[in-house]
Every structure is written in C-alpha cells, then in structure tokens.
Design a protein around this motif. Structure first.
Motif, PDB file in Angstrom:
ATOM      1  N   SER A 227      41.074  41.013  33.944  1.00 36.86           N
ATOM      2  CA  SER A 227      42.325  40.615  34.592  1.00 36.86           C
ATOM      3  C   SER A 227      43.438  40.538  33.564  1.00 36.86           C
ATOM      4  CB  SER A 227      42.150  39.277  35.315  1.00 36.86           C
ATOM      5  OG  SER A 227      41.199  39.397  36.337  1.00 36.86           O
ATOM      6  N   ARG A 269      31.501  36.097  37.005  1.00 37.96           N
ATOM      7  CA  ARG A 269      32.882  35.938  36.520  1.00 37.96           C
ATOM      8  C   ARG A 269      32.880  35.004  35.309  1.00 37.96           C
ATOM      9  NH1 ARG A 269      35.822  38.318  40.593  1.00 37.96           N
ATOM     10  NH2 ARG A 269      34.854  38.252  42.669  1.00 37.96           N
ATOM     11  N   ASP A 270      33.502  35.463  34.232  1.00 38.00           N
ATOM     12  CA  ASP A 270      33.609  34.644  33.026  1.00 38.00           C
ATOM     13  C   ASP A 270      34.902  35.031  32.318  1.00 38.00           C
ATOM     14  OD1 ASP A 270      33.096  37.135  31.923  1.00 38.00           O
ATOM     15  OD2 ASP A 270      31.097  36.621  31.177  1.00 38.00           O
ATOM     16  N   ARG A 271      35.020  34.687  31.052  1.00 30.36           N
ATOM     17  CA  ARG A 271      36.225  35.010  30.294  1.00 30.36           C
ATOM     18  C   ARG A 271      35.821  35.718  29.008  1.00 30.36           C
ATOM     19  NH1 ARG A 271      40.447  32.311  32.594  1.00 30.36           N
ATOM     20  NH2 ARG A 271      41.805  32.660  30.805  1.00 30.36           N
ATOM     21  N   PRO A 281      40.248  36.696  32.096  1.00 31.55           N
ATOM     22  CA  PRO A 281      39.153  36.665  33.077  1.00 31.55           C
ATOM     23  C   PRO A 281      38.443  38.024  33.141  1.00 31.55           C
ATOM     24  CG  PRO A 281      41.134  35.668  33.984  1.00 31.55           C
ATOM     25  CD  PRO A 281      41.549  36.355  32.715  1.00 31.55           C
ATOM     26  N   ARG A 282      37.127  37.978  33.262  1.00 29.09           N
ATOM     27  CA  ARG A 282      36.341  39.213  33.340  1.00 29.09           C
ATOM     28  C   ARG A 282      35.423  39.149  34.556  1.00 29.09           C
ATOM     29  NH1 ARG A 282      31.970  40.742  28.684  1.00 29.09           N
ATOM     30  NH2 ARG A 282      31.294  38.620  29.238  1.00 29.09           N
ATOM     31  N   THR A 283      35.290  40.291  35.238  1.00 30.82           N
ATOM     32  CA  THR A 283      34.370  40.406  36.368  1.00 30.82           C
ATOM     33  C   THR A 283      33.292  41.412  36.014  1.00 30.82           C
ATOM     34  OG1 THR A 283      36.122  39.931  37.976  1.00 30.82           O
ATOM     35  CG2 THR A 283      34.115  40.976  38.812  1.00 30.82           C
TER      36      THR A 283
END
Length: 408
Positions: A227, A269-271, A281-283
């Motif tokens: 993101s 979902r994490d960072r 943010p990462r998916t």
C-alpha cells in the motif's frame, strides 16, 4: 535384530535432562530398580518402554543405541514407535487394505526376523507393498523409511511394490466453484496460481541442486500488494501478471476478499519496511489446496509428476550413481551439498527422519589411516538393483550404463 540400548548413553541422556533415576522411572512408568538395571546393562528395555523413553528424554533412538540413522530394521521402527507386535497386528487388522492377510503378532514377528510369513498371498511384492504402506501409517513415518528398513531386514525378498495412487480427475466441485467466479475473480485466481507454480518450480530446482529448503509456509505466502505509490515501490510479480491480464488497478480489495470467502486463498496482512519510505502495509496471499485444485481443473493443468515414494529425486540419484561408479576407490569425502543428509548412514535430512543409508563415509578397505571417502552400502546396492530400470526411464539423462553390470 533390534538396535540395543547402550547403558552409558541412557545415563548420559538422563543427565542432559537433569533427571534423577526416580524421576525417569516415574515418567516412564517403571520402578527405579528397573532404571538402575538398564544403566548397569543387566536388564533389557521392553519395546513399549523404549518408545516411552524416547518421548520422556526427547531424544532420537540413535542417542540411546549404538545404531546409526539409515541402518534401522523393521523391529527398530516398531520399538521407536513404542509398540508390541500384538499392538501393531491389532492396528493393521483395522485397516481395509489388510483384508485377507489374517495379520497376527506371530506374522509381525516373522516379518521382522526375516522368516517366511505363512500365507500364500504374503509372497507377492504387491502384498508386501500393501503391508509396508500400512506399517508407515501405523508408525507415522514416510513410506520410504519402511521400505528401506524392509530391504535391510529381508534382503533376499523381492522389493515390495507400493500401491499406486489413483490419478485424480478434475472434480465437479472444483469446476462448479470456478463457474461461480466472475471474470475478475478468475483472473486474480489464475495470476496467483501461476505465481504459486513458479515459486514451486524454483523450490524444486533448489532441492535438486541440494540447496537448503525453506518451509512451504514461507515460500507459498506470496506478496500481492504494497500500500504505497507504485512509482516508489513498483509492482509485485502478481500485480504485473494482473496488468498483463488487462487489470490495471490490481489492489487487494473485493476480488481478493471474495476468493478468501470461498476458501480459495488465505490472506495475510502485515507491514514491511521500505528504504526511503518507512513501514508500509503489505498484503500477502497463499493458495489453499481447494484453490489450487480449482485453478488446475479450470486451466487443465496436470500436477508435476514426482518419483514414486521409495525412489530418489534426480539430484540424489546422480549422487548414488556417482558413488556406485567409483566402486572400491570411493568418492572424495568432501562431497558437496546436502546430499549426505538425505543419503548417508548416520545422517538425517530434518533431524528426525532417518537418511536412506545408501552411502557411508569410511576408510577404504584395508586402510587404517588416511582420508575418509564415500562408498556405497549394501542397502544402496540393493536399491540400485531393485530400481535401476525404473530410474533409467524416469531420468534418461543420468548415465547408468557404466554401473549396470555391477547390479545385474
């Protein structure tokens, strides 16, 4: 014959765990006098108790015996599971594949002692393959471990032939699920699937090259999106695939949620820290078995065939052939890669499962000093003799003509 407990090794392992004689006795359900007799070497440890000892001391059988991984017999496997012959026979009789075999404790003992097992059907490799697979299920170990122990226990028998698994056709459920997806959801699932297969192919190449393997839970979790502006972080490989499919806003919104609700993918979902930007943010997404089945059925993709359970990968087969070809000269002891972890006596690929025991590092015959070299074991020779024709068909690029006469 089963590998015997070494009294000094038991005492040492008890010391490592900081346990007294009384504590070990209580944990294993025996008297303190029994533990003392074990450590004095005046009393043997029963089969069921041996299995409990391994659990209580949290150690491998190799730590308590003079035996090495890759040399186990069928009796060793049973003892490590902490079962009597009567218990094994009872568990085997409950399995559908045992019908008509009339399995008893006596037959299990005959099997483990290399004696003829009474019963006409027991003479066939197909029946022995059925029994080997059932033993693997009862002991909770891979088929290949039982097959290797079987060949060491019964070297004069024909090699057991494991039952072949029926090929799966595309299920109606998988195709129905695909038909219920809209075009955008299908594109997402297809792109995620292709990336999943690309990662799997890369892992297979690494395995054949002998590289250290990552757990599937690590490499199957694929980064779908970050993101952050694309001009700063670029596009992920899945996003690039989606753009090639004419989806130019490849985010992680409704289409991804729809696939997750249907049980086709799992979303994480994490960072992630990115230089110059900070945390973003990462998916990440991981295909489920059902999701993989739906994609394969819809796209007409056949799973990559793998060698039968008791056979080696191309990489390991090349090593065995190389050592066999060297004969009495042996191969230099600095054999590169992780091959020895999978193949060598005393080794283990994961610290738990025994190696195949097909090669051994030792001094050449007649030498009492000098460099150690790799040689083929009797177990390795039997494996070559059992399967050389199959390997020639599976891996035609591996030259076996030079060793064929040694094993025919």
């Amino acid at each position: 014959m089963a590998q015997s407990l070494t009294p000094q090794a038991l005492k040492q392992q008890r010391g490592f765990r900081g346990m007294s004689v009384n504590e070990l006795a209580e944990a294993t359900g025996v008297s303190p006098a029994s533990v003392r007799r074990w450590e004095a070497g005046t009393q043997a440890v029963g089969d069921r108790t041996f299995g409990r000892l391994l659990k209580v001391l949290r150690c491998d059988a190799q730590d308590l015996t003079a035996g090495e991984r890759g040399t186990e017999t069928l009796q060793d496997l049973r003892r490590r599971a902490g079962m009597s012959t009567a218990e094994v026979a009872s568990l085997l009789r409950r399995k559908r594949a045992s019908q008509g075999l009339h399995i008893s404790a006596e037959k299990v003992r005959d099997l483990e002692c290399g004696r003829l097992v009474r019963g006409r059907t027991w003479l066939s490799p197909e029946t022995q393959g059925r029994v080997a697979r059932m033993l693997a299920q009862v002991y909770g170990i891979p088929d290949r471990v039982v097959i290797d122990a079987w060949r060491r226990t019964r070297p004069n028998d024909a090699a057991p032939e494991l039952p072949t698994r029926r090929p799966r056709n595309a299920s109606e459920r998988a195709l129905t699920t695909w038909c219920e997806l809209n075009e955008r959801q299908r594109s997402y699932l297809t792109c995620i699937f292709h990336q999943d297969q690309e990662e799997e192919k890369e892992q297979r190449r690494n395995r054949y090259a002998g590289a250290v393997q990552q757990p599937a839970a690590a490499w199957r979790r694929l980064t779908l999106a970050l993101s952050a502006p694309a001009d700063l972080v670029g596009f992920t490989r899945i996003q690039e695939r989606l753009r090639e499919a004419d989806i130019h806003d490849p985010g992680a919104g409704s289409s991804v949620s729809a696939l997750e609700r249907r049980g086709l993918i799992t979303v994480y979902r994490d960072r992630l820290y990115v230089d110059g930007i900070g945390e973003v943010p990462r998916t990440r997404v991981e295909m489920t078995r059902h999701g993989r089945a739906v994609a394969r059925a819809a796209l007409g993709v056949t799973p990559v065939p793998t060698p039968p359970a008791a056979l080696l990968s191309p990489w390991l087969w090349k090593i065995v052939v190389r050592v066999a070809r060297a004969g009495t000269q042996g191969v230099d002891g600095s054999l590169a890669g992780r091959g020895p972890h999978y193949l060598a006596v005393g080794q283990s690929p994961d610290g738990r499962t025994p190696s195949r025991g097909f090669i051994v590092l030792r001094l050449p015959d007649g030498a009492d000093h000098g460099p150690y070299r790799w040689f083929l074991t009797d177990s390795g020779g039997r494996h070559i003799k059992d399967h050389i024709d199959t390997y020639r068909s599976l891996y035609p690029s591996v030259d076996v003509d030079s060793i064929e006469k040694m094993f025919t």
